[in-house]
Design a protein around this motif. Structure first.
Motif, PDB file in Angstrom:
ATOM      1  N   SER A 186    -100.164 -50.581 -42.436  1.00  0.00           N
ATOM      2  CA  SER A 186    -100.887 -49.682 -41.541  1.00  0.00           C
ATOM      3  C   SER A 186    -100.767 -50.125 -40.088  1.00  0.00           C
ATOM      4  O   SER A 186    -100.756 -49.291 -39.176  1.00  0.00           O
ATOM      5  CB  SER A 186    -102.370 -49.602 -41.942  1.00  0.00           C
ATOM      6  OG  SER A 186    -102.990 -50.872 -41.865  1.00  0.00           O
ATOM      7  N   THR A 187    -100.666 -51.445 -39.855  1.00  0.00           N
ATOM      8  CA  THR A 187    -100.508 -51.948 -38.480  1.00  0.00           C
ATOM      9  C   THR A 187     -99.182 -51.483 -37.898  1.00  0.00           C
ATOM     10  O   THR A 187     -99.116 -51.019 -36.748  1.00  0.00           O
ATOM     11  CB  THR A 187    -100.574 -53.486 -38.453  1.00  0.00           C
ATOM     12  OG1 THR A 187    -101.880 -53.914 -38.861  1.00  0.00           O
ATOM     13  CG2 THR A 187    -100.299 -54.028 -37.051  1.00  0.00           C
ATOM     14  N   ILE A 188     -98.115 -51.596 -38.682  1.00  0.00           N
ATOM     15  CA  ILE A 188     -96.796 -51.155 -38.212  1.00  0.00           C
ATOM     16  C   ILE A 188     -96.799 -49.642 -37.984  1.00  0.00           C
ATOM     17  O   ILE A 188     -96.269 -49.152 -36.979  1.00  0.00           O
ATOM     18  CB  ILE A 188     -95.705 -51.542 -39.231  1.00  0.00           C
ATOM     19  CG1 ILE A 188     -95.626 -53.070 -39.375  1.00  0.00           C
ATOM     20  CG2 ILE A 188     -94.356 -50.969 -38.814  1.00  0.00           C
ATOM     21  CD1 ILE A 188     -95.266 -53.796 -38.104  1.00  0.00           C
ATOM     22  N   GLN A 189     -97.390 -48.892 -38.920  1.00  0.00           N
ATOM     23  CA  GLN A 189     -97.448 -47.432 -38.764  1.00  0.00           C
ATOM     24  C   GLN A 189     -98.212 -47.052 -37.507  1.00  0.00           C
ATOM     25  O   GLN A 189     -97.823 -46.130 -36.772  1.00  0.00           O
ATOM     26  CB  GLN A 189     -98.112 -46.811 -39.992  1.00  0.00           C
ATOM     27  CG  GLN A 189     -97.272 -46.909 -41.257  1.00  0.00           C
ATOM     28  CD  GLN A 189     -97.995 -46.426 -42.484  1.00  0.00           C
ATOM     29  OE1 GLN A 189     -99.228 -46.416 -42.515  1.00  0.00           O
ATOM     30  NE2 GLN A 189     -97.253 -46.030 -43.508  1.00  0.00           N
ATOM     31  N   ARG A 190     -99.295 -47.777 -37.223  1.00  0.00           N
ATOM     32  CA  ARG A 190    -100.088 -47.486 -36.028  1.00  0.00           C
ATOM     33  C   ARG A 190     -99.294 -47.761 -34.747  1.00  0.00           C
ATOM     34  O   ARG A 190     -99.328 -46.970 -33.800  1.00  0.00           O
ATOM     35  CB  ARG A 190    -101.370 -48.331 -36.044  1.00  0.00           C
ATOM     36  CG  ARG A 190    -102.311 -48.020 -34.888  1.00  0.00           C
ATOM     37  CD  ARG A 190    -103.704 -48.584 -35.131  1.00  0.00           C
ATOM     38  NE  ARG A 190    -103.677 -50.023 -35.368  1.00  0.00           N
ATOM     39  CZ  ARG A 190    -103.881 -50.595 -36.534  1.00  0.00           C
ATOM     40  NH1 ARG A 190    -104.137 -49.854 -37.605  1.00  0.00           N
ATOM     41  NH2 ARG A 190    -103.857 -51.909 -36.673  1.00  0.00           N
ATOM     42  N   ARG A 191     -98.563 -48.881 -34.724  1.00  0.00           N
ATOM     43  CA  ARG A 191     -97.754 -49.206 -33.534  1.00  0.00           C
ATOM     44  C   ARG A 191     -96.647 -48.173 -33.322  1.00  0.00           C
ATOM     45  O   ARG A 191     -96.320 -47.821 -32.188  1.00  0.00           O
ATOM     46  CB  ARG A 191     -97.149 -50.603 -33.679  1.00  0.00           C
ATOM     47  CG  ARG A 191     -98.191 -51.714 -33.763  1.00  0.00           C
ATOM     48  CD  ARG A 191     -99.090 -51.749 -32.526  1.00  0.00           C
ATOM     49  NE  ARG A 191    -100.211 -52.635 -32.724  1.00  0.00           N
ATOM     50  CZ  ARG A 191    -100.174 -53.948 -32.534  1.00  0.00           C
ATOM     51  NH1 ARG A 191     -99.057 -54.515 -32.121  1.00  0.00           N
ATOM     52  NH2 ARG A 191    -101.249 -54.696 -32.735  1.00  0.00           N
ATOM     53  N   GLU A 217     -98.282 -45.088 -31.849  1.00  0.00           N
ATOM     54  CA  GLU A 217     -98.614 -45.325 -30.441  1.00  0.00           C
ATOM     55  C   GLU A 217     -97.374 -45.241 -29.565  1.00  0.00           C
ATOM     56  O   GLU A 217     -97.416 -44.684 -28.462  1.00  0.00           O
ATOM     57  CB  GLU A 217     -99.275 -46.697 -30.293  1.00  0.00           C
ATOM     58  CG  GLU A 217    -100.665 -46.776 -30.922  1.00  0.00           C
ATOM     59  CD  GLU A 217    -101.207 -48.202 -30.929  1.00  0.00           C
ATOM     60  OE1 GLU A 217    -100.457 -49.127 -30.537  1.00  0.00           O
ATOM     61  OE2 GLU A 217    -102.373 -48.381 -31.315  1.00  0.00           O
ATOM     62  N   ALA A 218     -96.274 -45.809 -30.055  1.00  0.00           N
ATOM     63  CA  ALA A 218     -95.031 -45.784 -29.285  1.00  0.00           C
ATOM     64  C   ALA A 218     -94.513 -44.357 -29.133  1.00  0.00           C
ATOM     65  O   ALA A 218     -94.035 -43.970 -28.059  1.00  0.00           O
ATOM     66  CB  ALA A 218     -93.976 -46.659 -29.980  1.00  0.00           C
TER      67      ALA A 218
END
Length: 219
Positions: A200-205, A208-209
């Protein structure tokens, strides 16, 4: 959700070898959503999902296993399935340990493994928000080993919901490298294993990008 996904891109990636789970992770949706897109466009399903062959560093993998690492831990480190690590070890003539037993397991293995961990690094990562499971996978040990280390160092364990009122500090990640890996076809799951964070952290970044890029184009 399905109507918002780039169907042409999803189909192309699927035909190149990505499976439903990879694509679901990539677009932050359920595998069934990807399945419905493929069915809607008449794309024939593969009999079994195929992943690109990953070339594992044989010497490093063998050394890690002989030093006490588990097949699951090593697999998580290289973002591959455990069977790939097991096959490499067998091919290299390494005698596999019984499931669940680490090298030299005599009841003192947890203590020995705990003492070899970088305590300051583990504690700092935990205080930044990493979970026991993430840290265990990163260092090739069990969550209980991380737990024992934290308790031995007097670190107060988080309870469920602790981050609801006080969110953890944001983990610093190389967003540029993550975007390149994602554009090259790596799934969020594979990238998360590489950096020791949650999917989920990677998906969120990535979201955002994409939002930042969209705002820049509009300006």
């Amino acid at each position: 959700m399905a109507t918002k996904l780039p169907a042409d891109e999803v189909i192309a990636l699927y035909r190149q070898g990505s499976n439903l789970r990879d694509l679901a992770d990539r677009y932050g949706c359920a595998p069934n959503t990807i399945k419905r897109i493929l069915e809607r466009h008449g794309v024939p399903r593969r009999g079994s999902p195929r992943r690109p062959t990953v070339q594992l560093p044989e010497e490093d993998v063998v050394a890690a296993y002989r030093q006490g690492g588990t097949i699951a831990g090593i697999a998580a480190q290289y973002a591959v399935h455990g069977s790939a690590v097991r096959t490499l070890l067998v091919r290299s003539g390494v005698e596999l340990r019984p499931v669940g037993r680490r090298r030299g397991s005599t009841g003192k293995s947890t203590k020995s493994k705990k003492s070899s961990l970088p305590k300051r690094e583990v504690i700092a990562s935990y205080k930044r928000g990493s979970t026991l499971k993430v840290l265990a996978e990163r260092y090739g040990v069990s969550p209980s080993t991380i737990c024992v280390l934290l308790e031995g160092e007097g670190v107060e364990r988080r309870k469920s919901g602790d981050w609801e009122s006080v969110p953890p500090p944001r983990v610093q990640l190389p967003v540029g490298d993550i975007l390149q890996a994602y554009a090259a076809g790596d799934s969020p799951r594979a990238i998360s294993g590489r950096y020791g964070v949650s999917v989920s952290t990677i998906q969120r970044r990535l979201r955002e990008a994409r939002s930042a890029s969209s705002r820049t184009r509009k300006e």
